[in-house]
Scaffold this active site. Structure first.
Site, PDB file in Angstrom:
ATOM      1  N   ASP A  13      36.524  37.991  40.068  1.00 30.81           N
ATOM      2  CA  ASP A  13      37.143  36.705  40.374  1.00 30.81           C
ATOM      3  C   ASP A  13      36.928  35.875  39.093  1.00 30.81           C
ATOM      4  O   ASP A  13      36.735  36.472  38.023  1.00 30.81           O
ATOM      5  CB  ASP A  13      36.467  36.060  41.610  1.00 30.81           C
ATOM      6  N   LYS A  18      32.833  37.556  50.047  1.00 30.07           N
ATOM      7  CA  LYS A  18      32.924  36.974  48.703  1.00 30.07           C
ATOM      8  C   LYS A  18      31.531  36.715  48.184  1.00 30.07           C
ATOM      9  O   LYS A  18      30.602  36.561  48.978  1.00 30.07           O
ATOM     10  CB  LYS A  18      33.686  35.646  48.772  1.00 30.07           C
TER      11      LYS A  18
HETATM   12  N1  GLU Z   1      39.019  37.842  43.817  1.00 29.37           N
HETATM   13  C1  GLU Z   1      40.287  38.365  44.215  1.00 29.37           C
HETATM   14  C2  GLU Z   1      40.820  37.562  45.397  1.00 29.37           C
HETATM   15  O1  GLU Z   1      40.592  36.380  45.460  1.00 29.37           O
HETATM   16  C3  GLU Z   1      40.272  39.856  44.416  1.00 29.37           C
HETATM   17  C4  GLU Z   1      39.281  40.403  45.382  1.00 29.37           C
HETATM   18  C5  GLU Z   1      39.212  41.936  45.394  1.00 29.37           C
HETATM   19  O2  GLU Z   1      39.974  42.590  44.716  1.00 29.37           O
HETATM   20  O3  GLU Z   1      38.366  42.437  46.136  1.00 29.37           O
HETATM   21  O4  GLU Z   1      41.522  38.046  46.240  1.00 29.37           O
END
Ligand code: GLU
Length: 481
Positions: free
Chosen positions: A201, A161
């Protein structure tokens, strides 16, 4: 309930910028350690010692540790390999300066992050969050959750992340572009379709992904479609990716209800937030027969007893990036706007927190229970505080943790990677069918795993054990790396 006419200006000062509840640490680490299994307490103590003051990260590690004790008892080899210690330590953490200048030439400095948490199952995968509240704790908790969530999808993706403490709100397109370009100028050296694949996100949507992908392409001189997901359809994106987190959450809730002999038909649903996840959860819940009577943003909430007008909500919140008060104004008499306050005041049978971490606290949970809620599922990441989760479960409310309920987004990102790798482009219907299948498999994995550990209706236990086991087995197989 504080009502009155809607005053967006005044209300915007009542909540932190990204809609977080602003509550202090949601757990007392010392008390938490005492309640833990004796093999796991030292692991948690080390996490607290190594990551001082990172309340959200502690909270997410505790959520997993509390549930995996029986697994560690069944598998002594995990303890021998110090698997829990390894799994709670990110493989790599990158922190960097992001300098940029605004439209009037003023210089700004932000801080960028990428936490590459675990790559046992595939390249690091997870979104980027741009919000003023972003810090090391937030990025680490999100990265940690992502590891298990991604494992639960059954797709070949590790977890990571990132983000920055940058607030895109009120910034011009040109400013957002310059920020994204500066951010990617540093981050690009850590990415790659086989290495680390970011997505969106909070605060990062198609616009930001476009600017970042463009800068990556320019610096590397490679059209490497699979290096980011959430792209636009004409430049390597996948159908349903934008809708997937919200749609997936709605499908997951539908499965939870079916298990209990219930359905969404005619049920009142309250949703917090009105960003990408919330809007698409609302859309799919209504398509499946539910009536979404409330949603919110950081300035307040709206009660719309006839059911939210999704087309109008999309226009106001996603296209115009306006405040929710604007929805109320255009909707006319049917809807009432509340400046500040809590969306969880609105009576409902199903609640979907889709805004941000720790937004649904014990007080809100009690109100939901008093109003007759039967199911809560997390569209956002860790929106329910530990006290609230406990309260809901004690009251017999079915609780779907984000690790499972919001996994549809990242699962569809993996489908986007699959299409990029094969230079293919699937239809909307085919992609949505895959999403439905994946959500149903996740639901089944949660239930089967929970049942095999003697807690049949406990989705928290089911999700974290099922995710944990997949990662742990791969880590064992790959040796001490
Ligand atoms: N931010 C999204 C999550 O919390 C998607 C992450 C992604 O698609 O890589 O899962």
């Amino acid at each position: 309930m504080s009502s009155a006419g809607y005053e967006p200006e005044a209300a915007s000062a009542t909540l932190p910028a990204d809609g977080a509840s602003g509550a202090g640490p949601a757990i007392d680490p010392r008390a938490a350690t005492e309640g833990l299994d004796e093999r796991l307490a030292p692991v948690f103590e080390a996490v607290i010692r190594r990551n001082p003051g990172e309340a959200e990260f502690h909270q997410s590690v505790l959520r997993v540790l509390e549930t995996v004790a029986p697994v560690v008892h069944r598998h002594p080899e995990y303890a021998e390999a110090k698997l829990l210690e390894r799994i709670s330590e990110p493989e790599r953490q990158i922190i960097f300066r992001v300098p940029w200048s605004d439209d009037s030439g003023r210089v700004h400095i932000n801080r960028g992050y990428r936490v590459e948490f675990n790559s046992a199952l595939g390249p690091y995968k997870g979104g980027l969050r741009f919000a003023p509240s972003v810090n090391a704790s937030i990025v680490k908790f999100l990265g940690f959750e992502q590891v298990f969530k991604n494992a639960l999808t059954g797709m070949p993706i590790g977890g990571g992340k990132g983000g920055a403490d940058f607030d895109p709100r009120g910034r011009s397109d040109a400013e957002v572009m310059r920020f994204c370009q500066s951010f990617m100028t540093e981050l690009h050296r850590h990415l790659g379709e086989q290495t680390d694949v970011p997505a969106g996100d909070i605060g990062v949507g198609r616009r930001e992904i476009g600017y970042m992908f463009g800068q990556y392409k320019r610096i590397t001189n490679r059209y490497e479609s699979g290096v980011m997901t959430g792209k636009g359809l004409s430049w390597g994106g996948a159908r349903v990716r934008e809708e997937a987190t919200g749609y997936g959450c709605a499908y997951f809730v539908a499965e939870m209800l079916t298990t209990r002999g219930e359905s969404l038909g005619g049920r009142r649903v309250a949703v917090s937030g009105s960003g990408n996840v919330a809007v698409h959860a609302i859309e799919k819940v209504q398509q499946l027969g539910g009536r979404v009577v409330a949603c919110s943003d950081s300035s307040g909430y709206v009660h719309d007893p006839d059911g939210i007008d999704v087309a109008l909500l999309k226009e106001v919140k996603l296209a115009e990036r306006a405040r929710i008060g604007e929805y109320v104004r255009r909707r006319g008499r049917r809807a009432r706007g509340f400046a500040g306050g809590s969306v969880w005041e609105v009576p409902c049978e199903i609640a979907l927190p889709c805004a941000t971490q720790n937004e649904l606290d014990a007080r809100a949970a009690r109100r939901l229970v008093d109003n007759g809620v039967i199911t809560v599922a997390e569209g956002a990441n860790m929106p329910t505080t530990p006290d609230a989760v406990r309260l809901l479960r004690e009251a017999g409310v079915a609780f779907g943790p984000g690790m499972a309920a919001n996994a549809g987004g990242v699962a569809t990102s993996a489908l986007e990677m699959q299409q990029n790798a094969s230079r293919d482009s699937w239809s909307f219907d085919h992609t949505e069918e895959r999403l439905i299948e994946i959500m149903s498999d996740i639901h089944a994995a949660c239930r089967e795993t929970a049942a095999s550990y003697g807690a049949p209706d406990d989705y928290v236990t089911g999700a974290s054990i099922a995710g944990f086991q997949r990662v742990a087995d791969a880590m064992l197989a790959l040796g001490l790396v």
